[in-house]
Design an enzyme around this catalytic site. Structure first.
Site, PDB file in Angstrom:
ATOM      1  N   LYS A 170       0.858  -1.190   0.000  1.00  0.00           N
ATOM      2  CA  LYS A 170       0.000   0.000   0.000  1.00  0.00           C
ATOM      3  C   LYS A 170       0.891   1.236   0.000  1.00  0.00           C
ATOM      4  CE  LYS A 170      -4.413   0.627   2.365  1.00  0.00           C
ATOM      5  NZ  LYS A 170      -5.058   0.525   3.685  1.00  0.00           N
TER       6      LYS A 170
HETATM    7  O1  G3P Z   1      -9.460   1.572   4.667  1.00  0.00           O
HETATM    8  C1  G3P Z   1      -9.238   2.871   5.108  1.00  0.00           C
HETATM    9  C2  G3P Z   1      -9.748   3.049   6.477  1.00  0.00           C
HETATM   10  O2  G3P Z   1      -9.008   2.294   7.393  1.00  0.00           O
HETATM   11  C3  G3P Z   1      -9.881   4.452   6.901  1.00  0.00           C
HETATM   12  O3  G3P Z   1     -11.084   4.519   7.536  1.00  0.00           O
HETATM   13  O4  G3P Z   1     -12.812   5.435   8.958  1.00  0.00           O
HETATM   14  O5  G3P Z   1     -10.396   6.061   9.331  1.00  0.00           O
HETATM   15  O6  G3P Z   1     -11.641   6.944   7.378  1.00  0.00           O
HETATM   16  P1  G3P Z   1     -11.497   5.816   8.353  1.00  0.00           P
END
Ligand code: G3P
Length: 219
Positions: free
Chosen positions: A83
């Site tokens: 990634k």
């Molecule tokens: O896959 C990306 C994720 O881990 C981010 O999620 O909820 O932190 O925006 P969030």
């Protein structure tokens, strides 16, 4: 739709992989930081538990160091996907790695044109962050559809991986777009299996069955 679990938590992965519907796992530095300092063991266990792709993010900053670390990550396990955050200075490294056939997941993608840039380099996965679009008052489904439409128009091979999915409604809307993959946190995945009408129905069937007083179905 492929479903990835967005977590670095081994207990959740161990518990939920046997459902048979999880196709991969995505991690990021924030998720890994919750699992203690033995990151190598955590990642080794996850890669062994999951047969599908497991995304592991570079944590280096300088483009040369990103390139070097990306190769180390790629060599870590057969099913690992590297990634890399979307950034102009990482484009040469992304191109080199993609040309070498290394599976890449470009993360923190926030516009359809960002997705276009890395699709041109032939990356395996592109991750738009839906929840974070919504956080700033932008319709994430609209932007996801625009992203997918450009990808389809030019027939790119990259898979679009809807990330930062936070609610059941959002996940349903994501599924309706026909996107290749959604990565979801374990708690959201489990919510699908908790429905008061399903639970009440099971209890009612059981209560009626008990009235018969039989010990087995075919006795
Ligand atoms: O896959 C990306 C994720 O881990 C981010 O999620 O909820 O932190 O925006 P969030």
């Amino acid at each position: 739709m492929k479903i990835f679990l967005d977590t670095a938590n081994r207990e959740y992965i161990k518990k939920l992989i046997p459902t048979g519907v999880i196709d991969g796992v995505t991690t990021n530095p924030s998720l890994l930081s919750k699992e203690g300092s033995d990151v190598k063991s955590v990642l080794r266990d996850i890669c062994a538990m999951v047969s599908g792709p497991v995304s592991v993010e570079v944590v280096e900053k300088h483009p040369d160091a990103v390139l070097k670390q990306a190769r180390e990550i790629a060599a870590f396990a057969k099913n690992v996907v590297v990634k890399i955050p979307f950034a102009l200075e990482y484009m040469p490294a992304i191109k080199t790695l993609a040309d070498d056939g290394i599976a890449l997941n470009i993360t923190l993608v926030f516009t359809p044109l960002q997705a276009l840039m890395v699709a041109k380099l032939g990356v395996a996965y592109i991750s738009p962050f839906l929840g974070r679009w919504d956080d700033i008052g932008v319709d994430s489904i609209d932007l996801l559809e625009q992203t997918m439409s450009i990808q389809e128009t030019y027939d790119f091979d990259s898979e679009i991986l809807a990330a930062s999915v936070r609610t059941i409604i959002q996940w349903q809307e994501v599924a309706q777009t026909g996107v290749d993959i959604a990565t979801v946190p374990p708690a959201l995945f489990e919510q699908v299996f908790k429905h008061p009408l399903t639970e009440r129905g099971i209890a009612l069937f059981d209560a009626d069955w008990q009235k018969l007083g039989k010990t087995s179905l075919f006795e």
